[in-house]
Motif scaffolding. Structure first.
Motif, PDB file in Angstrom:
ATOM      1  N   GLY A 166       0.791  -1.216   0.000  1.00 50.79           N
ATOM      2  CA  GLY A 166       0.000   0.000   0.000  1.00 50.79           C
ATOM      3  C   GLY A 166       0.826   1.270   0.000  1.00 50.79           C
ATOM      4  N   ILE A 167       2.064   1.182  -0.425  1.00 51.62           N
ATOM      5  CA  ILE A 167       2.888   2.393  -0.484  1.00 51.62           C
ATOM      6  C   ILE A 167       2.680   3.025  -1.848  1.00 51.62           C
ATOM      7  CG2 ILE A 167       5.228   3.302  -0.312  1.00 51.62           C
ATOM      8  CD1 ILE A 167       5.948   0.722   1.166  1.00 51.62           C
ATOM      9  N   GLU A 168       2.141   4.251  -1.827  1.00 48.71           N
ATOM     10  CA  GLU A 168       1.794   4.857  -3.113  1.00 48.71           C
ATOM     11  C   GLU A 168       2.927   5.671  -3.706  1.00 48.71           C
ATOM     12  OE1 GLU A 168      -2.824   5.150  -1.755  1.00 48.71           O
ATOM     13  OE2 GLU A 168      -1.513   6.912  -1.709  1.00 48.71           O
ATOM     14  N   LYS A 169       3.708   6.287  -2.838  1.00 49.76           N
ATOM     15  CA  LYS A 169       4.759   7.175  -3.345  1.00 49.76           C
ATOM     16  C   LYS A 169       6.073   6.725  -2.713  1.00 49.76           C
ATOM     17  CE  LYS A 169       5.311  11.419  -1.681  1.00 49.76           C
ATOM     18  NZ  LYS A 169       6.750  11.727  -1.576  1.00 49.76           N
ATOM     19  N   THR A 170       7.128   6.723  -3.499  1.00 51.05           N
ATOM     20  CA  THR A 170       8.414   6.307  -2.930  1.00 51.05           C
ATOM     21  C   THR A 170       8.862   7.352  -1.923  1.00 51.05           C
ATOM     22  OG1 THR A 170       9.623   7.376  -4.721  1.00 51.05           O
ATOM     23  CG2 THR A 170       9.142   5.028  -4.960  1.00 51.05           C
ATOM     24  N   PRO A 171       9.408   6.908  -0.794  1.00 50.02           N
ATOM     25  CA  PRO A 171       9.756   7.831   0.290  1.00 50.02           C
ATOM     26  C   PRO A 171      10.847   8.812  -0.121  1.00 50.02           C
ATOM     27  CG  PRO A 171      10.467   5.589   0.812  1.00 50.02           C
ATOM     28  CD  PRO A 171       9.721   5.504  -0.459  1.00 50.02           C
ATOM     29  N   GLU A 172      10.649  10.063   0.283  1.00 55.51           N
ATOM     30  CA  GLU A 172      11.682  11.060  -0.010  1.00 55.51           C
ATOM     31  C   GLU A 172      12.417  11.479   1.244  1.00 55.51           C
ATOM     32  OE1 GLU A 172       9.273  13.213  -3.545  1.00 55.51           O
ATOM     33  OE2 GLU A 172      10.657  14.487  -2.414  1.00 55.51           O
ATOM     34  N   THR A 173      11.732  11.404   2.384  1.00 60.04           N
ATOM     35  CA  THR A 173      12.387  11.775   3.629  1.00 60.04           C
ATOM     36  C   THR A 173      12.564  10.534   4.500  1.00 60.04           C
ATOM     37  OG1 THR A 173      10.383  12.124   4.900  1.00 60.04           O
ATOM     38  CG2 THR A 173      11.187  13.975   3.568  1.00 60.04           C
ATOM     39  N   TRP A 174      13.390  10.688   5.493  1.00 61.11           N
ATOM     40  CA  TRP A 174      13.694   9.595   6.398  1.00 61.11           C
ATOM     41  C   TRP A 174      12.432   9.105   7.094  1.00 61.11           C
ATOM     42  CZ3 TRP A 174      17.703   6.508   6.990  1.00 61.11           C
ATOM     43  CH2 TRP A 174      17.845   5.779   8.179  1.00 61.11           C
ATOM     44  N   ASN A 175      11.613  10.036   7.536  1.00 65.30           N
ATOM     45  CA  ASN A 175      10.382   9.626   8.217  1.00 65.30           C
ATOM     46  C   ASN A 175       9.476   8.848   7.279  1.00 65.30           C
ATOM     47  OD1 ASN A 175      11.064  10.646  10.721  1.00 65.30           O
ATOM     48  ND2 ASN A 175      10.344  12.697  10.219  1.00 65.30           N
ATOM     49  N   LEU A 177      10.456   7.065   4.909  1.00 65.05           N
ATOM     50  CA  LEU A 177      11.074   5.744   4.770  1.00 65.05           C
ATOM     51  C   LEU A 177      10.659   4.844   5.925  1.00 65.05           C
ATOM     52  CD1 LEU A 177      13.166   3.894   3.294  1.00 65.05           C
ATOM     53  CD2 LEU A 177      14.862   4.781   4.889  1.00 65.05           C
ATOM     54  N   LEU A 178      10.686   5.403   7.131  1.00 64.33           N
ATOM     55  CA  LEU A 178      10.314   4.608   8.291  1.00 64.33           C
ATOM     56  C   LEU A 178       8.860   4.148   8.187  1.00 64.33           C
ATOM     57  CD1 LEU A 178      12.083   6.597  11.160  1.00 64.33           C
ATOM     58  CD2 LEU A 178      12.813   4.479  10.072  1.00 64.33           C
ATOM     59  N   VAL A 179       8.006   5.059   7.709  1.00 64.92           N
ATOM     60  CA  VAL A 179       6.604   4.681   7.549  1.00 64.92           C
ATOM     61  C   VAL A 179       6.480   3.542   6.540  1.00 64.92           C
ATOM     62  CG1 VAL A 179       4.404   5.484   6.627  1.00 64.92           C
ATOM     63  CG2 VAL A 179       5.656   6.921   8.241  1.00 64.92           C
ATOM     64  N   ALA A 180       7.212   3.670   5.450  1.00 71.23           N
ATOM     65  CA  ALA A 180       7.164   2.622   4.420  1.00 71.23           C
ATOM     66  C   ALA A 180       7.607   1.286   4.985  1.00 71.23           C
ATOM     67  CB  ALA A 180       8.030   3.033   3.230  1.00 71.23           C
ATOM     68  N   ILE A 181       8.648   1.327   5.818  1.00 70.76           N
ATOM     69  CA  ILE A 181       9.137   0.094   6.430  1.00 70.76           C
ATOM     70  C   ILE A 181       8.048  -0.536   7.284  1.00 70.76           C
ATOM     71  CG2 ILE A 181      10.745  -0.786   8.169  1.00 70.76           C
ATOM     72  CD1 ILE A 181      12.841   1.137   7.022  1.00 70.76           C
ATOM     73  N   ASP A 182       7.350   0.329   8.029  1.00 71.92           N
ATOM     74  CA  ASP A 182       6.275  -0.210   8.860  1.00 71.92           C
ATOM     75  C   ASP A 182       5.204  -0.859   7.996  1.00 71.92           C
ATOM     76  OD1 ASP A 182       6.402   2.572  11.230  1.00 71.92           O
ATOM     77  OD2 ASP A 182       7.554   0.709  11.095  1.00 71.92           O
ATOM     78  N   GLN A 183       4.880  -0.166   6.898  1.00 71.82           N
ATOM     79  CA  GLN A 183       3.837  -0.714   6.028  1.00 71.82           C
ATOM     80  C   GLN A 183       4.245  -2.065   5.449  1.00 71.82           C
ATOM     81  OE1 GLN A 183       3.457   3.211   3.875  1.00 71.82           O
ATOM     82  NE2 GLN A 183       1.408   2.442   3.500  1.00 71.82           N
ATOM     83  N   ASP A 292       9.597  -4.792 -13.053  1.00 67.41           N
ATOM     84  CA  ASP A 292       9.042  -4.702 -11.713  1.00 67.41           C
ATOM     85  C   ASP A 292       9.914  -3.869 -10.776  1.00 67.41           C
ATOM     86  OD1 ASP A 292       7.752  -8.134 -11.525  1.00 67.41           O
ATOM     87  OD2 ASP A 292       6.987  -6.303 -12.465  1.00 67.41           O
ATOM     88  N   PHE A 293      11.085  -3.481 -11.280  1.00 66.36           N
ATOM     89  CA  PHE A 293      12.019  -2.788 -10.398  1.00 66.36           C
ATOM     90  C   PHE A 293      12.218  -1.331 -10.781  1.00 66.36           C
ATOM     91  CE2 PHE A 293      13.359  -6.375  -7.929  1.00 66.36           C
ATOM     92  CZ  PHE A 293      13.120  -7.455  -8.753  1.00 66.36           C
ATOM     93  N   GLY A 294      12.411  -0.510  -9.799  1.00 64.99           N
ATOM     94  CA  GLY A 294      12.684   0.906 -10.041  1.00 64.99           C
ATOM     95  C   GLY A 294      13.680   1.393  -9.012  1.00 64.99           C
ATOM     96  N   THR A 295      14.063   2.671  -9.106  1.00 65.66           N
ATOM     97  CA  THR A 295      14.984   3.209  -8.107  1.00 65.66           C
ATOM     98  C   THR A 295      14.421   4.491  -7.527  1.00 65.66           C
ATOM     99  OG1 THR A 295      16.159   4.583  -9.694  1.00 65.66           O
ATOM    100  CG2 THR A 295      17.002   2.359  -9.363  1.00 65.66           C
ATOM    101  N   PHE A 296      14.925   4.851  -6.373  1.00 64.44           N
ATOM    102  CA  PHE A 296      14.658   6.189  -5.856  1.00 64.44           C
ATOM    103  C   PHE A 296      15.856   6.615  -5.023  1.00 64.44           C
ATOM    104  CE2 PHE A 296      13.581   5.031  -1.460  1.00 64.44           C
ATOM    105  CZ  PHE A 296      13.042   3.767  -1.562  1.00 64.44           C
ATOM    106  N   HIS A 297      15.985   7.934  -4.866  1.00 65.12           N
ATOM    107  CA  HIS A 297      17.138   8.469  -4.135  1.00 65.12           C
ATOM    108  C   HIS A 297      17.045   8.114  -2.671  1.00 65.12           C
ATOM    109  CE1 HIS A 297      18.643  10.511  -7.530  1.00 65.12           C
ATOM    110  NE2 HIS A 297      17.740  11.465  -7.568  1.00 65.12           N
ATOM    111  N   PHE A 298      18.186   7.971  -2.051  1.00 71.54           N
ATOM    112  CA  PHE A 298      18.225   7.741  -0.616  1.00 71.54           C
ATOM    113  C   PHE A 298      17.566   8.937   0.070  1.00 71.54           C
ATOM    114  CE2 PHE A 298      20.043   5.059   2.637  1.00 71.54           C
ATOM    115  CZ  PHE A 298      20.062   5.873   3.748  1.00 71.54           C
ATOM    116  N   PRO A 299      16.655   8.677   0.996  1.00 72.11           N
ATOM    117  CA  PRO A 299      15.909   9.786   1.609  1.00 72.11           C
ATOM    118  C   PRO A 299      16.805  10.754   2.366  1.00 72.11           C
ATOM    119  CG  PRO A 299      15.058   7.643   2.309  1.00 72.11           C
ATOM    120  CD  PRO A 299      16.304   7.380   1.550  1.00 72.11           C
ATOM    121  N   TYR A 300      16.339  12.015   2.429  1.00 77.02           N
ATOM    122  CA  TYR A 300      17.071  12.995   3.212  1.00 77.02           C
ATOM    123  C   TYR A 300      16.349  13.213   4.533  1.00 77.02           C
ATOM    124  CZ  TYR A 300      13.528  16.431   1.892  1.00 77.02           C
ATOM    125  OH  TYR A 300      12.348  17.103   1.722  1.00 77.02           O
TER     126      TYR A 300
END
Lengths: 429, 276, 290
Positions: A166-175, A177-183, A292-300
């Protein structure tokens, strides 16, 4: 029985003398020894073979002996012995920069800046590429390596698994990212695949956290001893890693997982993200389900927006042995120029799906798939690039200890203890 | 021989079979894994290979240059083994049966060498080789192996030869044979079990040795099996199915060598038993 | 002058020549290094530091830990390899049906290349739940164990792999030794009414005492310097907790460019071996009668 034994003995002794010394070479040929880590099953091997064949066709009096070896320990053995005895290959790969300064100072590696006179070849590289190997500020004036790659690092993720969680947008910030991890955890998916047994895996994670939290300059300062590992912001970078583990970002007992396993698991869809460099792009592209794979920048970090554009890119280069006679040096440089030429580098991108330090290859969107585009975005979106934290330190033990301390911390020590053990290595030297 | 009770025999077999499974498991694992794809080796360690990847083997042979490495390894190992056995037994004979002033000293000198860690001699050795400009030389490599085989070989042969009854020698000498003749015709055949034991060590030492060929032999055409195995570990790519296949290929000659030598060991043991 | 002098010299010379030239002199040379500091660059001269490297070595907690590790490692290997090797040889005897096949099988691990074995066992000891051993354990409802990741269990795991690989050697030696035991004595004892157990304890074991001593010495000296298996399985990790002196030596010299310190460690390992050999030769020598 005895007769057979005697015969065997005589035969073996005779053949020892007959066959013992390689094949005799005519004295007119020049042998150039090269040493890289591309060998065996590495997909870049055929490209090297083509380059070698092309060069040898141009120069029939030259034989290029490829002594390349894959494994790090084996490779390091050969290189170190080479430095110790002076029996270095004509050129060799190294992923470090500052660590090579001492060899430049002692005059055992060659300043290759005369090659820049070839403007057409030289101008095809992104500006500032060669500065990575410029050692003037360290007391060894000159440029010391040909570029193998400028390898950016980013997070590669499995789109299907993200959608599943259920993650709609790739994480941009650290927080985020943490939310995504929880999901992901809630959906029963391993969020982040990390092969902790290979120290450089968590080392690379530390690189990014360091640059996003303290900026690239911090690593440079640590190397020049203007900053300490026990500074509070550095200690915090350790803590972030520990927090990730506590959050359940990684697989159970991931500290014992080795790199190949990590890759296999991720590519097989057993986890949602990995942090890896562009060298990984080839493997992703080779999959049947590579879309099926994509990339995103490491969150700030939201608290540190000034470091949003600080990203990781590893300059890997080919160093050249010093002290060769004119002809040999000219041939070596010519071969390296061939390898880094437009023609060969274009093939590297198109066939191997790897990025090239050259920017004049006229690549189209057909040549780059989504993952490669994602990696190239590191160049366009960054404001400052940093490589391995360890590469800014002249002492190799420091980088080693930094990596070991991360694992030690993950296995029970505190972030403060981890940071202190690295500083201790510096203080004891 | 006394007959054993049936229960004790069954118990023995049961224990041995269980133990056999334990010992054989890793090799079985390698065998089964050699027919799997890389990912399956990780994810499904116990599953039967599906599909059965026979192509791992030809690929292993091609990529690792296994064929050439194989032959090189066999050549180097056999020569080393034979020379080591011969000169090691000669030394062992002298040290065990011809006491002279200082024989104990030389014995200790030899045996102390068992402790020399190979890593520590690389630098001095390469120094010398660099000065003498000797690269890619099998003679150098084999001399190194022979040198490092000496401690173990001399140790084993000296102790083994001590067990040969003096009367045998004396009888031959009285009959008028020279010591050299005595050595080659009588001592050596009697010491076959000892020589074989030492040779097994020597064979394996050269066969498995990675460090010396790695540092001293750079030509691809002269590489050995241990290096061939390494070539599967590309910098950032792996091929575990292929590695397992290469492992299986590389253990065949040692197994064959052992089977062949084992018969010699039997012969010697039987002869020894009869002589009492 | 001994009338055999010519023979002695000519028989001893080849072995000595190879050994001295290619092994002994290099090690002495590298011991020389131990008194110097050298960054491993051929143009840089050696810098004399006297006993500096040795002081550094003996005061380094990492080195002291490596001593502890290697002592434990050697102990485990000596005990289990000898027990397994000799125990199984006695169990098999030479008349048990199929003993040749068993012997061949148990020797199999010995012929495998070290890199191969270490890799195989590394697989088996994977700490994640899908690792080989952990999968087995989960069948019995046991939690995944950290194996090589846990400093406590790591050395034991490495030792287990080494024991698996090595006990076959000693099995062969045991066999060779047992068959030299005089059959007359055994028969006499049997006639006198000894049972199997007594035969083993009173006759066979004492007769093969020499072989057992040899096995133990080989085990000790071989494993004191064992490098490959530790290096491939854990590289001295995690966090430098499973180092043994030989891996430490490698890391100091080849990774950190402290060739002097590395040579000092090598000197130590070598000195230790001399000590062990000297002591064991005395022991062996004193047991020799008849």
């Amino acid at each position: 029985m005895k007769r057979i034994g005697a015969l065997l003995l005589v035969f073996s002794l005779l053949s020892a003398f007959v066959f013992a010394n390689g094949d005799g070479e005519s004295t007119q040929t020049i042998t150039l020894r090269m040493l890289t880590r591309t060998a065996g099953a590495d997909p870049a091997v055929p490209l090297w073979e083509d380059a070698i064949a092309e060069f040898q066709a141009l120069h029939p009096e030259v034989i290029i002996q490829d002594d390349s070896v894959n494994q790090e320990a084996a490779y390091s053995n050969i290189i170190k012995t080479g430095f110790a005895t002076g029996n270095l290959p004509n050129f060799f790969y190294d992923g470090g920069t500052v660590g090579m300064v001492k060899y430049a100072k002692e005059g055992v590696i060659q300043d290759i800046s005369p090659a820049f006179d070839d403007a057409e070849w030289y101008n095809g590289f992104a500006e500032g590429t060669f500065d990575n190997w410029k050692f003037d500020s360290f007391g060894a004036p000159g440029y010391y390596a040909f570029p193998h790659a400028m390898s950016p690092e980013a997070i590669v993720y499995n789109k299907k698994l993200f959608a599943q969680a259920g993650i709609e947008k790739t994480p941009e910030t650290w927080n985020e990212l943490l939310v995504a991890i929880d999901q992901l955890n809630a959906a029963g998916i391993v969020p982040w695949e990390m092969g902790g047994a290979a120290l450089w895996r968590t080392g690379h994670l530390h690189n990014y956290i360091m640059y996003k939290w303290c900026g690239v300059q911090k690593a440079i300062d640590l190397g020049t001893r203007q900053a300490k590992w026990t500074d509070s912001d550095v200690v915090e970078t350790f803590q972030f890693i520990k927090d990730l583990k506590a959050r359940g970002a990684f697989r159970e007992n991931f500290e014992g997982l080795d790199y190949d396993m990590e890759k296999s698991l991720f590519l097989a869809g057993e986890s949602a993200m990995v942090l890896n460099g562009v060298w990984f792009a080839g493997e992703v592209s080779a999959l049947e389900n590579s879309e099926d794979f994509g990339t995103f920048h490491f969150p700030y970090f939201e608290e540190k927006p000034e470091f949003k554009g600080h990203m990781v890119c590893y300059p890997e280069g080919y160093y050249v042995k010093a002290g060769m006679d004119e002809e040999e040096l000219a041939l070596t440089i010519e071969f390296l120029k061939l390898w880094t030429s437009k023609k060969i580098q274009a093939r590297k991108v198109k066939e191997l799906k790897m990025l090239s330090p050259r920017v004049d290859l006229g690549l189209t969107s057909e040549d780059l798939n989504e993952v490669l585009v994602g990696y190239s975005a590191v160049f366009s979106d960054s404001t400052m690039l940093g490589s391995d934290i360890a590469s800014y330190d002249p002492l190799s033990e420091v980088g080693d200890q930094a990596r070991n301390s991360v694992i030690g911390m993950l296995l029970g020590q505190s972030a403060e203890e981890a940071a202190a053990s690295v500083q201790a290595v510096i203080d004891n030297n | 021989m006394q007959l054993e009770t049936r229960t004790s025999k069954t118990l023995k077999y049961a224990f041995l079979t269980l133990f056999t499974l334990l010992v054989a498991f890793p090799v079985y694992f390698a065998l089964v894994s050699s027919l799997k794809s890389s990912i399956d080796v990780f994810l499904k360690p116990f599953r039967w290979p599906q599909p059965v990847m026979w192509e791992n083997y030809p690929r292993a042979i091609a990529i690792g240059n296994i064929g050439v490495c194989f032959l090189n390894s066999i050549y180097i190992t056999v020569v080393t083994m034979v020379v080591s056995a011969l000169i090691g037994t000669m030394a062992g004979y002298v040290l065990s049966r011809l006491p002279f002033k200082g024989s104990k000293f030389w014995y200790v000198i030899f045996v102390a060498g068992m402790m020399i860690p190979m890593q520590s001699v690389i630098i001095p050795l390469s120094f010398v080789m660099g000065k003498v400009q000797v690269h890619d030389s099998y003679i150098m490599l084999m001399s190194l192996y022979i040198a490092f085989n000496m401690p173990m070989t001399v140790f084993i042969t000296t102790n083994f030869l001590k067990g040969i009854p003096k009367e045998l020698e004396e009888a031959a000498l009285i009959d008028g044979s020279t010591r050299t003749y005595l050595f080659f015709r009588i001592i050596i055949p009697l010491s076959i079990p000892g020589i074989t034991t030492a040779s097994i060590f020597n064979f394996l030492g050269s066969w498995n040795n990675l460090l010396f060929p790695l540092v001293f032999v750079s030509k691809k055409s002269m590489q050995v099996i241990a290096i061939g195995l390494q070539s599967f570990f590309a910098q950032r790519i792996s091929d575990y199915g292929g590695v397992m296949a290469a492992i299986i290929i590389s253990i065949l000659p040692p197994i064959l060598a052992y089977v062949f030598l084992q018969e010699k060991v039997e012969e010697g043991m039987v002869a020894g038993a009869v002589k009492g | 002058m001994n009338k055999n002098t010519g023979l002695i010299i000519s028989f001893l010379f080849p072995a000595l020549a190879f050994y001295v030239l290619m092994a002994l002199i290099p090690i002495v040379y590298s011991l020389y290094f131990a008194f110097f500091d050298w960054p491993g660059i051929h143009t840089v001269p050696l810098k004399f530091v006297g006993f500096g490297n040795f002081v550094k070595m003996f005061t380094s907690p990492r080195f002291l830990l490596s001593l502890k590790n290697v002592a434990w490692f050697v102990f485990l290997n000596v005990v289990f390899q000898t027990l397994l090797g000799y125990g199984i040889a006695l169990l098999l005897g030479t008349y048990l049906r199929g003993f040749k096949q068993f012997k061949l099988l148990f020797f199999l691990p010995v012929v495998l290349p070290m890199t191969a074995t270490s890799l195989l066992w590394k697989f088996i000891f994977l700490p994640n739940p899908t690792g080989v051993l952990n999968s087995l354990l989960s069948l019995f409802g046991v939690d995944a164990v950290a194996w090589l990741l846990d400093a406590q269990t790591a050395m034991n795991c490495i030792a287990a792999a080494n024991i698996w690989q090595g006990f076959g050697y000693h099995l062969i030696i045991a066999f060779a030794a047992i068959t030299t035991v005089s059959t007359d004595m055994i028969e006499a004892a049997t006639i006198d009414g000894c049972n199997r157990f007594q035969r083993v304890m009173k006759i066979i074991l004492p007769s093969i005492r020499n072989a057992i001593m040899i096995s133990i010495i080989l085990n000790v000296t071989g494993n004191l310097k064992n490098f490959d298996i530790v290096f491939v399985m854990t590289e001295g990790g995690p966090n430098n907790l499973t180092h043994v002196p030989s891996t430490l030596m490698y890391v100091e010299a080849f990774k950190y460019d402290h060739y002097g310190l590395g040579s000092a460690i090598a000197a130590f390992i070598f000195a230790l071996s001399l000590l062990v050999t000297g002591v064991s030769t005395k022991l062996l020598g004193s047991k020799e009668n008849v």
